[in-house]
Write a protein that holds these residues in place. Structure first.
Motif, short mmCIF file in Angstrom:
data_model
loop_
_atom_site.label_atom_id
_atom_site.label_comp_id
_atom_site.label_asym_id
_atom_site.label_seq_id
_atom_site.Cartn_x
_atom_site.Cartn_y
_atom_site.Cartn_z
N VAL A 76 1.86 6.24 -7.17
CA VAL A 76 0.73 6.95 -7.79
C VAL A 76 0.94 8.46 -7.70
O VAL A 76 0.75 9.18 -8.68
CB VAL A 76 -0.61 6.53 -7.15
CG1 VAL A 76 -1.75 7.42 -7.62
CG2 VAL A 76 -0.92 5.08 -7.48
N LEU A 77 1.39 8.93 -6.52
CA LEU A 77 1.63 10.37 -6.37
C LEU A 77 2.77 10.83 -7.29
O LEU A 77 2.72 11.91 -7.87
CB LEU A 77 1.94 10.72 -4.92
CG LEU A 77 0.75 10.65 -3.95
CD1 LEU A 77 1.18 11.07 -2.56
CD2 LEU A 77 -0.42 11.50 -4.41
N GLU A 82 0.82 -1.22 0.00
CA GLU A 82 0.00 0.00 0.00
C GLU A 82 0.86 1.27 0.00
O GLU A 82 0.55 2.23 -0.70
CB GLU A 82 -0.92 -0.03 1.22
CG GLU A 82 -2.08 0.94 1.14
CD GLU A 82 -3.02 0.72 -0.06
OE1 GLU A 82 -3.49 1.74 -0.59
OE2 GLU A 82 -3.22 -0.43 -0.47
N LEU A 83 1.93 1.24 0.78
CA LEU A 83 2.79 2.43 0.89
C LEU A 83 3.50 2.73 -0.42
O LEU A 83 3.52 3.87 -0.90
CB LEU A 83 3.83 2.23 1.99
CG LEU A 83 3.28 2.08 3.40
CD1 LEU A 83 4.39 1.78 4.37
CD2 LEU A 83 2.54 3.33 3.81
N LYS A 106 2.63 1.71 -3.32
CA LYS A 106 1.63 2.07 -4.34
C LYS A 106 1.28 3.57 -4.23
O LYS A 106 1.24 4.28 -5.25
CB LYS A 106 0.38 1.22 -4.14
CG LYS A 106 -0.57 1.28 -5.31
CD LYS A 106 -1.76 0.39 -5.04
CE LYS A 106 -2.95 0.88 -5.85
NZ LYS A 106 -4.18 0.25 -5.42
N THR A 107 1.03 4.02 -2.99
CA THR A 107 0.70 5.44 -2.78
C THR A 107 1.82 6.33 -3.31
O THR A 107 1.57 7.31 -4.02
CB THR A 107 0.50 5.71 -1.27
OG1 THR A 107 -0.49 4.82 -0.81
CG2 THR A 107 0.08 7.14 -1.00
N PHE A 108 3.05 5.94 -2.96
CA PHE A 108 4.21 6.73 -3.41
C PHE A 108 4.27 6.79 -4.94
O PHE A 108 4.44 7.87 -5.53
CB PHE A 108 5.50 6.11 -2.84
CG PHE A 108 6.74 6.76 -3.35
CD1 PHE A 108 7.11 8.02 -2.91
CD2 PHE A 108 7.54 6.12 -4.29
CE1 PHE A 108 8.26 8.64 -3.39
CE2 PHE A 108 8.69 6.73 -4.78
CZ PHE A 108 9.04 7.99 -4.33
N PHE A 129 1.25 11.17 -10.70
CA PHE A 129 0.48 12.43 -10.83
C PHE A 129 1.43 13.62 -10.99
O PHE A 129 1.20 14.49 -11.83
CB PHE A 129 -0.42 12.65 -9.62
CG PHE A 129 -1.72 11.89 -9.69
CD1 PHE A 129 -2.58 12.05 -10.77
CD2 PHE A 129 -2.10 11.03 -8.68
CE1 PHE A 129 -3.79 11.37 -10.84
CE2 PHE A 129 -3.31 10.34 -8.74
CZ PHE A 129 -4.15 10.50 -9.83
N THR A 130 2.49 13.64 -10.19
CA THR A 130 3.47 14.74 -10.27
C THR A 130 4.11 14.77 -11.66
O THR A 130 4.25 15.84 -12.26
CB THR A 130 4.57 14.56 -9.20
OG1 THR A 130 3.94 14.35 -7.95
CG2 THR A 130 5.48 15.77 -9.11
#
Lengths: 74, 194
Positions: B66-67, B59-60, B62-64, B70-71
């Motif tokens: 995905v962000l 999860e961690l 993945k979050t990193f 986006f950036t």
């Protein structure tokens, strides 16, 4: 040692702030120095629309993440 | 916004002869490069799915990622628009009285120069390379009197035609100026006689 993952969010928000500032400068240039044509207005509108799309998508993703989680290094 | 009808210091009889930007192929090339850059995160995702799925299950991580994605796309889009503006805001205008050179160099560097046609001494067109020859684009160098700097119309369409027409305009304008000078000299002489 633990690192809260909300740090990722803060870093992302910093990038978004930089993006918004830079975008304001660009749109200002297009408005101030661009020719009064459909092309200029269309590209400006397209830029703002796609930028809004990316920001809204990222907001939708961010709001679904549990920012209480932490990364355990040791 | 800048309106062609309202050129700064426009004279009553002034007409726009050429309104030039870089050739369309230049912006197509930029869009093509950015198109390839847009595929990099997709390629990276494909590599992760096929070789390092553990990253996507975490999860961690993945979050990193995905962000980060986006950036990447935010700045990809920002730089693409910046490149477009850099292309779009570079303008060369030839009127029946003058040559106006407007160039946007980066975000905070705008260059505007104006040269009277009768002060132009030399006009040279250049077309170098296979693509410029095939697509008929190139440079037009304009040398003005009293200045060592040369105005350069960069990567404009039909450079030879633009140069030829500019030379004709310069000659025509010089003739008008010469006639006006003659008239003024005659008037001065007449005033001297009286």
């Amino acid at each position: 040692m633990e690192i809260p993952i909300i740090i990722f969010l803060y870093l992302y928000l910093m990038m978004v702030t930089f993006f918004i500032l830079f975008s304001i400068f660009l749109v200002y240039h297009a408005l101030r120095f661009g020719t009064a044509t459909i092309t200029n207005l269309f590209t400006m509108g397209l830029f703002l629309a796609v930028a809004a799309g990316i920001l809204i998508s990222s907001y939708a993703y961010i709001s679904g993440v549990d920012w209480e989680l932490v990364i355990k290094l040791f | 916004m800048f309106r062609l009808k309202y050129l700064p210091h426009k004279k009553d009889d002034e007409q726009i002869v050429f309104f030039l930007r870089r050739h369309w192929f230049i912006i197509i090339k930029i869009i093509f490069v950015y198109g390839i850059l847009a595929l990099i995160p997709a390629l990276f995702y494909w590599v992760l799915v096929n070789g390092a799925e553990i990253w996507l299950n975490n999860e961690l991580a993945k979050t990193f990622l995905v962000l980060l994605g986006f950036t990447y796309y935010l700045f990809w889009w920002l730089l693409l628009y910046h490149a477009w503006l850099d292309y779009y805001l570079d303008i060369w205008i030839v009127t029946s009285h003058r040559v106006i050179n407007i160039e946007q160099k980066g975000l905070f560097n705008r260059f505007i120069a104006e040269h009277k046609l009768f002060r132009i001494q030399d006009v040279v067109s250049k077309q170098q390379g296979m693509l410029p020859t095939l697509l008929n684009y190139g440079e037009v160098h304009i040398q003005t009197a009293g200045s060592e700097k040369t105005v350069v119309f960069e990567q404009v369409s039909r450079p030879h035609y633009v140069a030829q027409e500019t030379i004709k305009l310069v000659e025509w304008r010089k003739q008008i100026v010469a006639k006006t000078m003659e008239k003024m000299e005659k008037l001065d002489e007449m005033e001297g006689i009286e």
